[in-house]
Design an enzyme around this catalytic site. Structure first.
Site, short mmCIF file in Angstrom:
data_model
loop_
_atom_site.label_atom_id
_atom_site.label_comp_id
_atom_site.label_asym_id
_atom_site.label_seq_id
_atom_site.Cartn_x
_atom_site.Cartn_y
_atom_site.Cartn_z
CE1 TYR A 6 -3.50 2.76 0.93
CE2 TYR A 6 -1.90 3.38 2.61
CZ TYR A 6 -3.03 3.66 1.88
OH TYR A 6 -3.69 4.85 2.07
CE1 TYR A 15 -9.93 9.48 0.81
CE2 TYR A 15 -9.05 11.64 0.23
CZ TYR A 15 -8.96 10.26 0.22
OH TYR A 15 -7.91 9.68 -0.39
N1 GLN Z 1 -0.71 7.27 1.55
C1 GLN Z 1 -1.62 8.23 2.11
C2 GLN Z 1 -2.14 7.73 3.44
O1 GLN Z 1 -2.37 6.56 3.58
C3 GLN Z 1 -2.75 8.44 1.15
C4 GLN Z 1 -3.80 9.40 1.68
C5 GLN Z 1 -4.37 10.30 0.63
O2 GLN Z 1 -3.78 10.52 -0.43
N2 GLN Z 1 -5.48 10.88 0.93
O3 GLN Z 1 -2.32 8.49 4.35
#
Ligand code: GLN
Length: 313
Positions: free
Chosen positions: A195, A247
């Protein structure tokens, strides 16, 4: 490739000039220390229309950390691997919560609301990882991005991945929590390793807009004639982008821009004008919901001037 239609080229140039001069630039993310190095004055925009003509402005060829935009592509890959069974592992409702929130997970027994919040994307990554070594799974994701962007030089920024690994306490908590509910199958370290690395893929606006073209054209990249997903799946991925891609800022993005879109904390946004164009914008300063401040403003100006909102002109 032919020259972009004059209007599109002019509009992209005008918006780029307007954004470059604006004093309000949002706040660059610092919770992943390596991202704090981004220049808040950077701004890039790339639009690729249905005919394949490309209009670019500003820093459209400068690679940046795509972060959560990668989640559109891991969702596509995971759906290709296990089809609609994926929806047993992750929901598709907006969360109304910040991207790294843990609160709903306990109430909903470790099943994340959607594939774009961090918990959901970690669950999707776990699906891609199953049956593979982490290195193989990551290689598959990277090759998928390279193939879609028609550019084999795209790489992972190892410094960003290492920086997030060092400080990713919240994501580690989310992953362990899901594992406790049996929602993750693989060792948490492995899943998080993949991830963090796919979030750390570095791409330019031009490369991202190229990679997104299949979503604008019923699952098929018009440049190659290659069908990436079925028209139905493309439509559904766009639907999840519209409702969950920003979001708890998703409602505001739909209200102002009116396109399916996916943001990342590196300051990028991929937006899809179905049948019309694939668009990528980058400005590292974020708003309070963690979405690119000027990126959203630029997309609002673009869809307004071109009449591209899916909700009408
Ligand atoms: N890698 C980032 C995290 O896990 C991704 C979050 C994002 O881009 N909103 O916090």
């Amino acid at each position: 490739m032919s020259e972009p239609a004059p209007d599109l080229a002019r509009i992209v140039r005008e918006i780029t000039d307007e954004m470059r001069d604006r004093p309000d630039r949002g706040e660059v993310a610092t919770y992943i220390p390596e991202l704090a190095r981004a220049d808040p004055r950077a701004f890039g925009l790339a639009v690729i229309d249905a005919a394949g003509t490309v209009a670019v402005g500003g820093d459209a060829d400068v690679p940046f950390s795509i972060q959560s935009i990668s989640k559109v592509f891991t969702l596509t890959l995971a759906l290709g691997m296990i089809g609609d069974r994926l929806w047993r592992r992750v929901g598709r409702e907006p969360s109304g919560n910040p991207f790294n929130s843990i609160v709903q997970l306990e109430l909903e027994r470790g099943v994340p609301r959607n594939p774009f919040i961090n918990a959901g994307a970690i669950a999707v990554t776990d699906v891609i990882l199953s049956g593979h070594q982490p290195r193989e799974a990551l290689g598959e994701i990277l090759r998928f991005m390279q193939a879609l962007a028609l550019d084999p030089t795209i790489t992972i920024d190892e410094a960003v991945a290492a920086s997030e690994k060092r400080t990713g306490f919240r994501n580690t908590a989310l992953a362990n929590f899901m594992r406790s509910f049996g929602v993750l199958d693989n060792p948490v370290d492995y899943t998080l390793g993949v991830y963090f690395h796919h979030c750390a893929i570095a791409m330019s606006c031009r490369q991202l807009a190229t990679a997104g073209r299949f979503l604008a054209h019923s699952g098929r990249n018009p440049a190659t004639g290659h069908s990436v997903v079925s028209p139905e799946r493309a439509r559904r991925i766009n639907a999840v982008m519209l409702t969950c891609g920003h979001y708890d800022g998703s409602g505001e993005f739909a209200y102002r821009v009116g396109l399916p879109g996916k943001s990342g904390v590196g300051g990028g946004i991929l937006a899809i004008a179905p049948g019309k164009a694939s668009i990528a914008v980058w400005s590292p300063g974020l708003d309070a919901a963690g979405n690119s401040h000027l990126g959203r403003i630029a997309l609002e100006a673009l869809t307004k001037r071109l009449g591209w909102s899916i909700f009408g002109v």
